[in-house]
Scaffold this motif. Structure first.
Motif, PDB file in Angstrom:
ATOM      1  N   ILE A  23       0.845  -1.205   0.000  1.00 14.94           N
ATOM      2  CA  ILE A  23       0.000   0.000   0.000  1.00 14.94           C
ATOM      3  C   ILE A  23       0.876   1.250   0.000  1.00 14.94           C
ATOM      4  O   ILE A  23       0.622   2.215  -0.742  1.00 14.94           O
ATOM      5  N   GLY A  24       1.930   1.239   0.825  1.00 13.34           N
ATOM      6  CA  GLY A  24       2.857   2.368   0.844  1.00 13.34           C
ATOM      7  C   GLY A  24       3.553   2.570  -0.478  1.00 13.34           C
ATOM      8  O   GLY A  24       3.768   3.705  -0.926  1.00 13.34           O
ATOM      9  N   LEU A  25       3.897   1.461  -1.140  1.00 19.38           N
ATOM     10  CA  LEU A  25       4.557   1.524  -2.445  1.00 19.38           C
ATOM     11  C   LEU A  25       3.653   2.187  -3.483  1.00 19.38           C
ATOM     12  O   LEU A  25       4.067   3.100  -4.207  1.00 19.38           O
ATOM     13  N   VAL A  26       2.404   1.722  -3.541  1.00 21.04           N
ATOM     14  CA  VAL A  26       1.449   2.275  -4.510  1.00 21.04           C
ATOM     15  C   VAL A  26       1.178   3.752  -4.209  1.00 21.04           C
ATOM     16  O   VAL A  26       1.138   4.588  -5.123  1.00 21.04           O
ATOM     17  N   ALA A  27       1.003   4.068  -2.919  1.00 21.07           N
ATOM     18  CA  ALA A  27       0.742   5.458  -2.538  1.00 21.07           C
ATOM     19  C   ALA A  27       1.920   6.359  -2.897  1.00 21.07           C
ATOM     20  O   ALA A  27       1.730   7.497  -3.353  1.00 21.07           O
ATOM     21  N   GLY A  28       3.142   5.870  -2.721  1.00 23.15           N
ATOM     22  CA  GLY A  28       4.327   6.647  -3.091  1.00 23.15           C
ATOM     23  C   GLY A  28       4.385   6.930  -4.576  1.00 23.15           C
ATOM     24  O   GLY A  28       4.728   8.042  -4.996  1.00 23.15           O
ATOM     25  N   CYS A  29       4.063   5.918  -5.386  1.00 24.35           N
ATOM     26  CA  CYS A  29       4.038   6.105  -6.850  1.00 24.35           C
ATOM     27  C   CYS A  29       3.002   7.145  -7.255  1.00 24.35           C
ATOM     28  O   CYS A  29       3.272   8.025  -8.089  1.00 24.35           O
ATOM     29  N   LEU A  30       1.803   7.056  -6.670  1.00 22.96           N
ATOM     30  CA  LEU A  30       0.737   7.998  -7.015  1.00 22.96           C
ATOM     31  C   LEU A  30       1.107   9.421  -6.608  1.00 22.96           C
ATOM     32  O   LEU A  30       0.878  10.370  -7.368  1.00 22.96           O
ATOM     33  N   LEU A  31       1.682   9.578  -5.422  1.00 22.64           N
ATOM     34  CA  LEU A  31       2.060  10.919  -4.966  1.00 22.64           C
ATOM     35  C   LEU A  31       3.132  11.520  -5.864  1.00 22.64           C
ATOM     36  O   LEU A  31       3.082  12.710  -6.194  1.00 22.64           O
ATOM     37  N   ALA A  32       4.115  10.706  -6.290  1.00 24.60           N
ATOM     38  CA  ALA A  32       5.185  11.198  -7.158  1.00 24.60           C
ATOM     39  C   ALA A  32       4.639  11.641  -8.512  1.00 24.60           C
ATOM     40  O   ALA A  32       5.127  12.607  -9.106  1.00 24.60           O
ATOM     41  N   LEU A  33       3.628  10.931  -9.001  1.00 24.71           N
ATOM     42  CA  LEU A  33       3.049  11.270 -10.304  1.00 24.71           C
ATOM     43  C   LEU A  33       2.131  12.490 -10.223  1.00 24.71           C
ATOM     44  O   LEU A  33       2.129  13.339 -11.118  1.00 24.71           O
ATOM     45  N   LEU A  34       1.343  12.602  -9.130  1.00 20.33           N
ATOM     46  CA  LEU A  34       0.332  13.643  -9.036  1.00 20.33           C
ATOM     47  C   LEU A  34       0.829  14.924  -8.366  1.00 20.33           C
ATOM     48  O   LEU A  34       0.347  16.019  -8.673  1.00 20.33           O
ATOM     49  N   TRP A  35       1.782  14.787  -7.438  1.00 25.33           N
ATOM     50  CA  TRP A  35       2.240  15.946  -6.681  1.00 25.33           C
ATOM     51  C   TRP A  35       3.731  15.799  -6.387  1.00 25.33           C
ATOM     52  O   TRP A  35       4.133  15.504  -5.267  1.00 25.33           O
ATOM     53  N   PRO A  36       4.599  16.017  -7.386  1.00 24.61           N
ATOM     54  CA  PRO A  36       6.044  15.780  -7.238  1.00 24.61           C
ATOM     55  C   PRO A  36       6.701  16.574  -6.115  1.00 24.61           C
ATOM     56  O   PRO A  36       7.589  16.072  -5.437  1.00 24.61           O
ATOM     57  N   GLN A  37       6.245  17.829  -5.910  1.00 27.81           N
ATOM     58  CA  GLN A  37       6.858  18.653  -4.867  1.00 27.81           C
ATOM     59  C   GLN A  37       6.625  18.061  -3.484  1.00 27.81           C
ATOM     60  O   GLN A  37       7.523  18.009  -2.644  1.00 27.81           O
ATOM     61  N   ALA A  38       5.409  17.601  -3.244  1.00 30.22           N
ATOM     62  CA  ALA A  38       5.105  16.971  -1.951  1.00 30.22           C
ATOM     63  C   ALA A  38       5.866  15.659  -1.805  1.00 30.22           C
ATOM     64  O   ALA A  38       6.302  15.293  -0.709  1.00 30.22           O
ATOM     65  N   ALA A  39       6.051  14.951  -2.929  1.00 28.53           N
ATOM     66  CA  ALA A  39       6.771  13.672  -2.892  1.00 28.53           C
ATOM     67  C   ALA A  39       8.221  13.870  -2.453  1.00 28.53           C
ATOM     68  O   ALA A  39       8.775  13.051  -1.714  1.00 28.53           O
ATOM     69  N   GLN A  40       8.833  14.958  -2.907  1.00 34.90           N
ATOM     70  CA  GLN A  40      10.212  15.233  -2.493  1.00 34.90           C
ATOM     71  C   GLN A  40      10.288  15.524  -1.002  1.00 34.90           C
ATOM     72  O   GLN A  40      11.277  15.197  -0.342  1.00 34.90           O
ATOM     73  N   SER A  41       9.232  16.109  -0.458  1.00 34.65           N
ATOM     74  CA  SER A  41       9.209  16.425   0.973  1.00 34.65           C
ATOM     75  C   SER A  41       9.091  15.167   1.820  1.00 34.65           C
ATOM     76  O   SER A  41       9.778  15.023   2.838  1.00 34.65           O
ATOM     77  N   VAL A  42       8.227  14.227   1.396  1.00 38.00           N
ATOM     78  CA  VAL A  42       8.013  13.019   2.201  1.00 38.00           C
ATOM     79  C   VAL A  42       9.171  12.033   2.070  1.00 38.00           C
ATOM     80  O   VAL A  42       9.188  11.015   2.751  1.00 38.00           O
ATOM     81  N   SER A  43      10.136  12.338   1.183  1.00 38.03           N
ATOM     82  CA  SER A  43      11.298  11.457   1.088  1.00 38.03           C
ATOM     83  C   SER A  43      12.054  11.405   2.414  1.00 38.03           C
ATOM     84  O   SER A  43      12.824  10.472   2.662  1.00 38.03           O
ATOM     85  N   LEU A  44      11.815  12.406   3.287  1.00 41.99           N
ATOM     86  CA  LEU A  44      12.430  12.397   4.613  1.00 41.99           C
ATOM     87  C   LEU A  44      12.024  11.149   5.393  1.00 41.99           C
ATOM     88  O   LEU A  44      12.821  10.593   6.161  1.00 41.99           O
ATOM     89  N   LEU A  45      10.790  10.684   5.191  1.00 44.09           N
ATOM     90  CA  LEU A  45      10.332   9.466   5.868  1.00 44.09           C
ATOM     91  C   LEU A  45      11.187   8.270   5.477  1.00 44.09           C
ATOM     92  O   LEU A  45      11.555   7.444   6.321  1.00 44.09           O
ATOM     93  N   GLY A  46      11.496   8.180   4.181  1.00 43.77           N
ATOM     94  CA  GLY A  46      12.335   7.081   3.708  1.00 43.77           C
ATOM     95  C   GLY A  46      13.743   7.158   4.252  1.00 43.77           C
ATOM     96  O   GLY A  46      14.321   6.149   4.670  1.00 43.77           O
ATOM     97  N   ASP A  47      14.300   8.377   4.265  1.00 46.76           N
ATOM     98  CA  ASP A  47      15.664   8.553   4.791  1.00 46.76           C
ATOM     99  C   ASP A  47      15.732   8.186   6.272  1.00 46.76           C
ATOM    100  O   ASP A  47      16.697   7.562   6.734  1.00 46.76           O
ATOM    101  N   LEU A  48      14.705   8.571   7.036  1.00 48.16           N
ATOM    102  CA  LEU A  48      14.671   8.244   8.463  1.00 48.16           C
ATOM    103  C   LEU A  48      14.564   6.730   8.675  1.00 48.16           C
ATOM    104  O   LEU A  48      15.202   6.176   9.584  1.00 48.16           O
ATOM    105  N   PHE A  49      13.771   6.069   7.861  1.00 45.34           N
ATOM    106  CA  PHE A  49      13.594   4.619   7.991  1.00 45.34           C
ATOM    107  C   PHE A  49      14.904   3.886   7.713  1.00 45.34           C
ATOM    108  O   PHE A  49      15.319   3.000   8.482  1.00 45.34           O
ATOM    109  N   VAL A  50      15.576   4.248   6.617  1.00 50.09           N
ATOM    110  CA  VAL A  50      16.857   3.614   6.286  1.00 50.09           C
ATOM    111  C   VAL A  50      17.893   3.903   7.371  1.00 50.09           C
ATOM    112  O   VAL A  50      18.647   3.020   7.790  1.00 50.09           O
TER     113      VAL A  50
END
Length: 415
Positions: A23-50
């Motif tokens: 679900i997170g994977l699909v949601a990430g793809c949709l956000l990147a396609l529909l709202w790229p600026q917001a997608a760059q912001s939420v990349s912080l979640l991925g960096d924190l997880f790694v």
């Protein structure tokens, strides 16, 4: 409103972790396609997880191995040697598959760019020397830098030493191990959010348009890795367990390969693999050693990367490769791949070593490395997914084959 949110939260928790990750994977793809600026912001979640996974992995390996050896029951076999043989077999076979794929689908490169600020090792001896010095590394520095060879060496030494300690001391070590394991479980529960951030950030920032010119090269690379994951590895597992291997293979790909693909770090995926081994009912004495060791030396994906890119350079320069040289390349790629984690830059910086086998100059070889960095968003992800999922797969297969399971669940633990 409060009751509705509580019900949604409970319903979400009833869904399996893998489903949440999808679900997170699909949601990430949709956000990147529909709202790229917001997608760059939420990349912080991925960096924190790694970052969280990388933070807990070294201390997890250290305390888990120490505790397992200190509290090891006499007469309980660990079967590490058969797992190491599977690691070696898988890595050499991966290099051979890459050779065959490169011969069947020859690929040419446009060598125009230079890779700067990277220094490849001078030879196989340098790779092996790095591994040897990693073993005798300072334990504090090994923990800080994530040097798992050094961490394993110290953990094994202390584990054997604490076998002669008081029972209260061994119990304390076991309690510390359980505490760290609990923290790891908490970190892994954030995997859906982490994957969401990683996917959204990667697609929004780089996209895949730049990869179009390297489509055939990526096809050979990823195709070889898929062939290993879905054909060769199942054959190796069937040879071990003498039953349908695909439930176990698909479980490891789904529960280990997906997170490894997006974290692009075998070290970060160590906690994920250990959790998977625990769910499969494997003995902690075995997987606490084999999983971190596999993250260091089980490098089938790296062997494929080294071989395919080297033979692409060879084909570009019109060099004829005979069968004995191809076999030698497979062995060299397998040996180099085992030392990939000990070299800054990973498998790509070992390409000049393989290219030297064909007399290709270092300047040209570094241009091949530059191509590797360009396609790295796909190449490195697929490579890590194959490497890390195979660690868990071969550990589980060997344990099941030798009856080294706490509960005989085998591949049925995929739920």
């Amino acid at each position: 409103m409060s009751n509705l949110s509580t019900q949604l939260f409970r319903a979400y928790n009833r869904v399996g972790l893998v489903t949440q990750i999808v679900i997170g994977l699909v949601a990430g793809c949709l956000l990147a396609l529909l709202w790229p600026q917001a997608a760059q912001s939420v990349s912080l979640l991925g960096d924190l997880f790694v970052a969280g996974l990388k933070a807990v992995a070294p201390i997890l390996v250290f305390v888990l191995v120490t505790s397992s050896l200190a509290n090891h029951k006499r007469g309980q076999p660990t079967h590490i040697r058969p797992i190491l043989l599977l690691y070696a077999l898988g890595t050499v076979t991966a290099a051979a598959v890459a050779v065959i794929a490169s011969f069947v689908f020859p690929t040419s490169l446009t060598l125009v760019s230079q890779a700067s600020d990277v220094v490849p090792p001078e030879g196989v001896g340098a790779v092996l020397k790095t591994l040897l010095f990693s073993i005798v590394d300072n334990p504090v520095r090994a923990l800080l830098q994530g040097n798992f060879i050094g961490i394993l060496a110290w953990a094994i030494g202390l584990g054997f030493a604490f076998r002669h300690a008081r029972e209260s001391t061994r119990d304390l070590i076991a309690d510390v191990s359980d505490g760290v394991t609990l923290i790891v479980k908490v970190v892994i529960r954030f995997a859906p959010l982490g994957i969401f951030g990683l996917v959204a950030g990667t697609l929004a920032e780089s996209g895949f348009g730049a990869l179009a010119g390297y489509f055939q090269l990526l096809l050979v690379l990823v195709g070889s890795m898929l062939f290993m994951a879905l054909v060769v590895n199942p054959l190796i597992v069937f040879w071990q367990i003498r039953r349908n291997p695909y439930p176990l293979v698909l479980t490891c790909l789904r529960e280990s390969g997906i997170t490894a693909f997006f974290t692009r770090s075998s070290a970060a995926n160590i906690p994920v693999n250990m959790q998977l081994c625990e769910r499969l009912g494997l003995h902690k004495d075995t997987y606490s050693v084999s999983i971190p060791l596999g993250a260091t030396i089980n490098m089938g994906g790296a062997a494929i990367t080294i071989t395919v890119l080297t033979l692409a350079a060879v084909n570009t320069l019109g060099i004829v490769v005979d069968i004995p040289t191809a076999i030698l390349l497979s062995l060299l790629a397998a040996i180099c791949a085992c030392g990939a984690s000990g070299v800054a830059g990973g498998s790509l910086l070992l390409i000049p070593l393989a290219c030297s086998l064909f007399g290709i100059s270092n300047d040209l070889a570094m241009q091949v490395v530059a191509v590797g960095f360009i396609i790295g968003v796909v190449q490195d992800s697929a490579e890590t997914a194959l490497n890390s999922s195979t660690d868990a797969l071969f550990t589980a297969a060997s344990c099941i084959a030798h009856g080294d399971v706490a509960v005989e669940r085998g591949e049925g633990a995929q739920h």
